[in-house]
Design a protein around this motif. Sequence first.
Motif, short mmCIF file in Angstrom:
data_model
loop_
_atom_site.label_atom_id
_atom_site.label_comp_id
_atom_site.label_asym_id
_atom_site.label_seq_id
_atom_site.Cartn_x
_atom_site.Cartn_y
_atom_site.Cartn_z
N ALA A 64 -9.80 37.01 -23.48
CA ALA A 64 -10.71 36.70 -24.58
C ALA A 64 -11.83 35.76 -24.18
N ASP A 65 -11.53 34.80 -23.31
CA ASP A 65 -12.55 33.82 -22.93
C ASP A 65 -13.39 34.29 -21.73
N LYS A 66 -13.21 35.54 -21.32
CA LYS A 66 -13.95 36.06 -20.17
C LYS A 66 -14.99 37.11 -20.55
N ILE A 67 -15.24 37.25 -21.84
CA ILE A 67 -16.26 38.19 -22.30
C ILE A 67 -17.64 37.58 -22.09
N TRP A 68 -18.55 38.35 -21.50
CA TRP A 68 -19.92 37.86 -21.31
C TRP A 68 -20.62 37.81 -22.68
N PRO A 69 -21.05 36.64 -23.14
CA PRO A 69 -21.71 36.56 -24.45
C PRO A 69 -22.96 37.44 -24.52
N GLY A 70 -23.71 37.52 -23.43
CA GLY A 70 -24.93 38.33 -23.44
C GLY A 70 -24.64 39.80 -23.63
N THR A 71 -23.62 40.30 -22.94
CA THR A 71 -23.27 41.71 -23.08
C THR A 71 -22.69 41.98 -24.46
N ARG A 72 -21.89 41.06 -24.94
CA ARG A 72 -21.33 41.21 -26.29
C ARG A 72 -22.46 41.29 -27.31
N ALA A 73 -23.53 40.51 -27.11
CA ALA A 73 -24.66 40.54 -28.03
C ALA A 73 -25.38 41.88 -27.97
N LEU A 74 -25.44 42.49 -26.79
CA LEU A 74 -26.05 43.81 -26.67
C LEU A 74 -25.25 44.84 -27.47
N ALA A 111 -24.93 54.67 -39.57
CA ALA A 111 -26.23 55.11 -40.08
C ALA A 111 -26.91 56.07 -39.12
N ASP A 112 -26.68 55.89 -37.84
CA ASP A 112 -27.29 56.75 -36.82
C ASP A 112 -26.18 57.61 -36.22
N LEU A 113 -26.13 58.86 -36.59
CA LEU A 113 -25.01 59.72 -36.21
C LEU A 113 -25.09 60.30 -34.81
N THR A 114 -26.26 60.29 -34.20
CA THR A 114 -26.40 60.97 -32.90
C THR A 114 -26.66 60.03 -31.73
N ALA A 115 -26.82 58.74 -31.99
CA ALA A 115 -27.04 57.77 -30.91
C ALA A 115 -25.84 56.85 -30.81
N ALA A 116 -25.52 56.43 -29.58
CA ALA A 116 -24.39 55.53 -29.36
C ALA A 116 -24.62 54.75 -28.08
N ALA A 117 -23.74 53.78 -27.83
CA ALA A 117 -23.82 52.99 -26.61
C ALA A 117 -22.47 52.99 -25.93
N PHE A 118 -22.48 53.03 -24.59
CA PHE A 118 -21.27 53.02 -23.79
C PHE A 118 -21.35 51.88 -22.78
N PHE A 119 -20.32 51.04 -22.79
CA PHE A 119 -20.30 49.86 -21.93
C PHE A 119 -19.16 49.91 -20.93
N ASP A 120 -19.49 49.70 -19.67
CA ASP A 120 -18.48 49.42 -18.66
C ASP A 120 -17.80 48.11 -19.07
N VAL A 121 -16.61 47.88 -18.56
CA VAL A 121 -15.89 46.65 -18.88
C VAL A 121 -15.98 45.63 -17.74
N ASP A 122 -15.44 45.98 -16.58
CA ASP A 122 -15.31 45.01 -15.49
C ASP A 122 -16.66 44.57 -14.94
N ASN A 123 -16.92 43.28 -15.05
CA ASN A 123 -18.15 42.64 -14.58
C ASN A 123 -19.38 43.03 -15.39
N THR A 124 -19.18 43.84 -16.42
CA THR A 124 -20.26 44.20 -17.33
C THR A 124 -20.01 43.54 -18.69
N MET A 125 -18.91 43.90 -19.32
CA MET A 125 -18.53 43.26 -20.58
C MET A 125 -17.64 42.05 -20.34
N MET A 126 -16.86 42.11 -19.27
CA MET A 126 -15.89 41.05 -18.99
C MET A 126 -16.06 40.51 -17.58
N MET A 127 -15.90 39.22 -17.42
CA MET A 127 -15.94 38.61 -16.09
C MET A 127 -14.69 39.03 -15.32
N GLY A 128 -14.88 39.66 -14.17
CA GLY A 128 -13.75 40.10 -13.37
C GLY A 128 -13.22 41.44 -13.83
N ALA A 129 -12.09 41.83 -13.24
CA ALA A 129 -11.49 43.14 -13.51
C ALA A 129 -10.41 43.03 -14.59
#
Length: 297
Positions: free
Chosen positions: A130-140, A39-57
């Motif tokens: 799979a079990d190392k994803i931060w729920p809070g970041t996933r919700a964002l 629906a929004d063609l010009t806005a997006a989000a970019f997420f780091d993975v290690d220690n941001t989306m996922m616990m550890g590297a």
Amino acid sequence: MSRDEKVTELARLAAVAGEASAEAAYVIGHAEPTEPVPADLTAAAFFDVDNTMMMGASIFHFARGLAARKFFTNSDLARFALQQVRFRVAGKESQDGIRTSREQALSFVAGHTVRELNELGEEIYDELMADKIWPGTRALAQMHLDAGQRVWLVTATPVELATIIARRLGLTGALGTVAEHVNGVYTGRLVGEMLHGPAKAHAVRALAAREGLDLRRCTAYSDSANDVPMLSVVGTAVAVNPDSGLREIARRRGWEIRDFRTGRKAAKIGVPSVLGAGAVAGAVAVGLAYRKREHAS
């Protein structure tokens, strides 16, 4: 090679890596079955993975899975773990250290096929990630998806693995380190540089140009001070589980801070909504110093 020449060469390789990563993300994304137009063609989000989306590297989890499958020895894995600790403590690498990491990076996949690594990535994700994803970041991330925005991961992890993680999380795609392959077989060389530091900024800018994004309306999330250059190219930067360096910079610049490690509520500093901007995500600079297992002669 002089110090200035080394810096110039690293800058060139970072640009090459960024362009290659954006191209890979674009090609992979458009090769998948067509998704509903956002629906929004010009806005997006970019997420780091290690220690941001996922616990550890993520690359270390991947290495554990490969070690269990005898891709290399446990001593190789231990050396890589030590390198990870040194990097996280120091916060940066020397020019020589980066060059050495580049020369060793992904050499362990030389001779293996892209298909094989993708299949292993799927298995290892289920086993160790799979079990190392931060729920809070996933919700964002889901918040951005619900707002009709596209969401990409940005990481030094190989683009194939990053794409698997993104797909499993229901995200748009991923920017990651591109390993050279010929006829579907890895050569053990990188295209340019690891997607690390300035390379991530190049990648996000390049992808934004391809996708028609307005970086002022995009949002980026990262845990590491190494990603400040990338976080700075977007409209809104958010520090997630930040290291001490990024926490200080975020406070000074008025960036939002969210810390899911302790359950504390986010310290909202001068940003009314993360949906208002920011694109790029910093990925902790992992030194992909794997070595291909030596076979007994």
